[in-house]
Design an enzyme around this catalytic site. Structure first.
Site, mmCIF file in Angstrom:
data_model
loop_
_atom_site.group_PDB
_atom_site.id
_atom_site.type_symbol
_atom_site.label_atom_id
_atom_site.label_comp_id
_atom_site.label_asym_id
_atom_site.label_seq_id
_atom_site.Cartn_x
_atom_site.Cartn_y
_atom_site.Cartn_z
ATOM 1 N N GLU A 23 0.881 -1.176 0.000
ATOM 2 C CA GLU A 23 0.000 0.000 0.000
ATOM 3 C C GLU A 23 0.908 1.213 0.000
ATOM 4 O O GLU A 23 1.263 1.749 1.048
ATOM 5 C CB GLU A 23 -0.937 -0.037 1.218
ATOM 6 C CG GLU A 23 -2.097 0.930 1.119
ATOM 7 C CD GLU A 23 -1.677 2.356 1.422
ATOM 8 O OE1 GLU A 23 -1.254 3.083 0.480
ATOM 9 O OE2 GLU A 23 -1.758 2.735 2.586
ATOM 10 N N GLU A 65 3.944 8.398 -4.200
ATOM 11 C CA GLU A 65 4.860 7.683 -3.302
ATOM 12 C C GLU A 65 5.774 6.720 -4.058
ATOM 13 O O GLU A 65 6.391 5.834 -3.465
ATOM 14 C CB GLU A 65 4.067 6.925 -2.234
ATOM 15 C CG GLU A 65 3.380 7.841 -1.233
ATOM 16 C CD GLU A 65 2.783 7.088 -0.068
ATOM 17 O OE1 GLU A 65 3.040 5.871 0.055
ATOM 18 O OE2 GLU A 65 2.065 7.700 0.734
#
Length: 703
Positions: free
Chosen positions: A160, A169
């Site tokens: 995740e 990210e």
């Protein structure tokens, strides 16, 4: 060998900003020490300002990942968890494989490069008797080697590493490297796929956040931050901005139906770049100010487990699009928001049923959009000159706010009328005050510190000086903290004015009192201030209001079991509230109160503490009794600073919740207080440490 002893002692560094100087400081964080060392290094709020706690309180997210992991893993295998955090997904995978037996074939490798979080994960694993079932690696995933760190490629990837935009990210390069070096052929993945969506909107509020030139046209104060011909000299970065768009839904007019943009498959190696063009039919007449985007996560291969970050107005919409009726956006959470992409200039005019050519492109870290009208004029390529200052959307809105500007203009006019040939220091990054003083007084010499803007600030001033009627001969930009004036021997006379907004570039998202850096600068310059020097602002007042903020409190409350795994050990480190040990309080954190879901004021706004900038910086404190004016449930207190510009207290700039351009500090209670009677009260105390620049907030409620 247990996971807790598998890795040798390592050292990492945590970057922290000193609130009084703006300097970055490195904190050494060592791995391999005892429990006391761990608590000492992690108790300094290294992790409290992250989104880990909010994410772990997202119950639907946790359920969706568990359900997908249990559905995907069908036999003992090697599972790799990248960006493992507290190890929740790793433990889910390990627990799933227990029921299949053959323990020797079940392996879980947890990769967490952020050392403080990796240390916390080890504690969670120990508390859940999982330390022998999950092997922890304090490395980036691209530092892992098959045959060195583990013997065989992973058959299943669980991860995740998603932000509100999806890619920020490092999702794409992480997946690319994993598929090339760490995963078996045709691996299974959780999540399986992510799809991004968008919608064209009109919004006066969003317009103010990026179009300073058009806002200045409506003003008549004589100050031109974006003069004609230099309309783009101040702008915002072309990027996605994460916002709680549901909070502004009453100020948004939808100009299209939702449309699908990109699909990203986790189960195969993604491309580094991609683009798409489509025609979007306008659903009404209006002016497109922004594209609001979100994503839908498909966690399992069959597509039965989904999670959406869509705004709430799309939860079971009138058009019946099933793909928008997806759980995930019913409960407020802060770790994933919607994203806003601003359209350049004053926006793109559209007519109902007319087509807009929409182009989207992505690279390894971001997604960008371009819109064209029917006549093929690209609204994102207006040539308004070079953007010399890239500011945050909220800062752009502040500089275009009529009342904010008027307050400083009136205060400065009153001040400049009582001096002849003065010397003024602008102690922060305020280009507005530099231009204002230069425009109002033709005989004032100005030294602007611009510690954050630096040379960009100087270039900007040179570009707009003529349009504002002043000469750069009277303005000196040093590009560092004002206290450097001593070492550079730039002061030949006493300083008559020391001014600031205060505003420090790069500090926009911090707690409001971290702009007390202005007080520190004033103190360092004390010896060169004239006896009757004017300090503006002359005072700061810490204000407080009791709040009912159930959504925020729920997202920050203490953890117990998360999908069956005990997470109570993380509460202190992650800054949780609720069910805390006696005498232990959670941290004060910065939030836009108006974006915190359900919000209600339960008391009057009261002053808690004052900071007198006419005096050198010193430790101070304040304590007050707050009487509730409404019945309800008090979850905590909102705190902010009102900047007093003049000694008469007639001109005040507030950073409170009524202005949506500043974050407030939020102090959550350890336990919500039920206000059942009109005479109910609470007490709150604040202590300002002048050596660190930090404010400690403590609250007390009657038992």
């Amino acid at each position: 060998m247990s996971a807790t002893t598998a890795c040798p002692k390592t050292r990492a560094f945590q970057l922290r900003r000193n609130p009084l100087t703006g300097d970055s400081e490195w904190i050494v964080v060592e791995e391999g020490g005892d429990r006391q060392e761990l608590e000492e290094t992690t108790s300094k709020n290294l992790l409290a300002t992250t989104s880990y706690l909010d994410m772990l309180n997202d119950s639907y997210r946790n359920w969706a990942f568990r359900a997908a992991i249990e559905k995907t893993i069908k036999k003992p295998c090697h599972v790799l968890d990248i960006g493992a955090g507290t190890g929740l997904l790793s433990m889910m995978a390990a627990r799933t494989m227990v029921k299949f037996g053959e323990a020797s074939k079940a392996k879980v490798s947890a990769c967490e490069s952020y050392l403080p979080m990796g240390k916390l994960m080890r504690r969670v694993l120990r508390e859940n008797q999982m330390e022998k079932k999950v092997k922890v690696f304090h490395k980036r995933s691209d530092e892992l080697l098959v045959g060195v760190d583990f013997q065989s490629p992973a058959e299943v990837l669980v991860s995740e590493i998603l932000d509100s935009e999806l890619l920020g990210e490092g999702l794409i390069p992480t997946l690319q490297q994993a598929h090339d070096m760490l995963l078996a052929k045709n691996p299974q993945t959780v999540p399986y796929r992510a799809t991004t969506y968008g919608q064209l909107v009109e919004s006066p509020f969003l317009w103010k956040l990026h179009d300073l030139f058009s806002n200045e046209i409506n003003l008549s104060d004589g100050i031109h931050l974006t003069p004609a011909g230099l309309e783009r000299v101040i702008g915002i970065k072309k990027q996605q901005y994460a916002m709680h768009c549901t909070a502004m839904s009453r100020e948004i007019r939808l100009l299209s139906e939702p449309f699908k943009i990109f699909e990203f498959d986790f189960w195969k190696k993604p491309e580094s770049h991609g683009e798409i063009e489509m025609s979007i039919k306008a659903s009404g007449d209006g002016n497109v100010i922004a594209v609001i985007s979100w994503w839908v996560l498909q966690l399992d291969e069959e597509g039965s487990i989904l999670y959406s970050t869509a705004p709430r107005w799309l939860n079971c919409p009138d058009n019946g699009m099933v793909e928008n009726c997806i759980p995930g956006n019913e409960n407020w959470c802060d770790h994933w928001k919607q994203c806003v992409w601003f359209i350049s200039g004053a926006g793109l005019p559209v007519s109902k049923d007319k087509l807009v050519l929409f182009k989207a492109a992505y690279d390894e870290i971001k997604i960008s959009y371009h819109l064209k009208c029917d006549d093929q004029t690209c609204c994102n390529n207006f040539n308004f000159g070079n953007c010399l200052l890239e500011l945050s959307p909220e800062r752009v809105a502040v500089y275009g706010d009529k009342d904010w500007r008027l307050g400083f203009i009136n205060a400065m006019r009153n001040t400049l009328n009582v001096r002849s040939a003065p010397l003024c220091i602008v102690a922060d990054d305020s280009v507005f005050l530099t231009i204002l003083i230069s425009s109002l007084s033709k005989n004032t010499n100005i030294i602007s510190s611009f510690p954050g803007l630096q040379e960009n600030g100087a270039q900007y001033l040179r570009a707009i000086a003529y349009s504002n009627g002043f000469s750069m001969d009277r303005v000196k930009v040093i590009g560092k903290r004002a206290s450097y004036l001593f070492t550079d021997n730039l002061i030949q006379q006493k300083v008559d004015f020391l001014v600031g907004e205060p505003f420090y570039y790069g500090n926009e998202g911090a707690l409001p009192w971290q702009n007390l850096r202005f007080w520190k600068e004033r103190t360092l310059l004390d010896s060169i201030l004239a006896e009757d020097a004017v300090i503006m602002p002359c005072k700061g007042i810490l204000k407080v209001c009791a709040m009912s903020i159930p959504d925020l409190w729920r997202s920050r409350c203490s953890l117990k079991k998360v999908e069956g795994f005990d997470h109570s050990v993380v509460n202190e480190t992650l800054g949780a509230c609720g069910d805390l040990p006696p005498m232990l309080e959670g941290p004060c954190l910065p939030y836009y109160i108006w974006q915190c879901g359900e919000v209600e004021e339960l008391s009057e706004i009261l002053p808690l503490m004052e900071f007198n900038f006419l005096e050198p910086i010193h430790t101070c404190s304040g304590k007050i009794k707050i009487e509730f004016s409404k019945l309800g449930i008090c979850h905590g207190f909102a705190l902010w600073i009102d900047w007093v510009l003049d000694n008469k207290k007639s001109l005040i700039v507030s950073t409170g919740p009524t202005s949506r351009y500043w974050k407030q500090g939020v102090k959550l209670l350890s336990k919500p207080l039920v206000v059942e009677a009109a005479d109910s009260f609470a007490e709150i105390e604040a202590f300002f440490d002048h050596s660190s620049g930090e404010i400690t907030i403590s609250s007390f409620s009657p038992s």
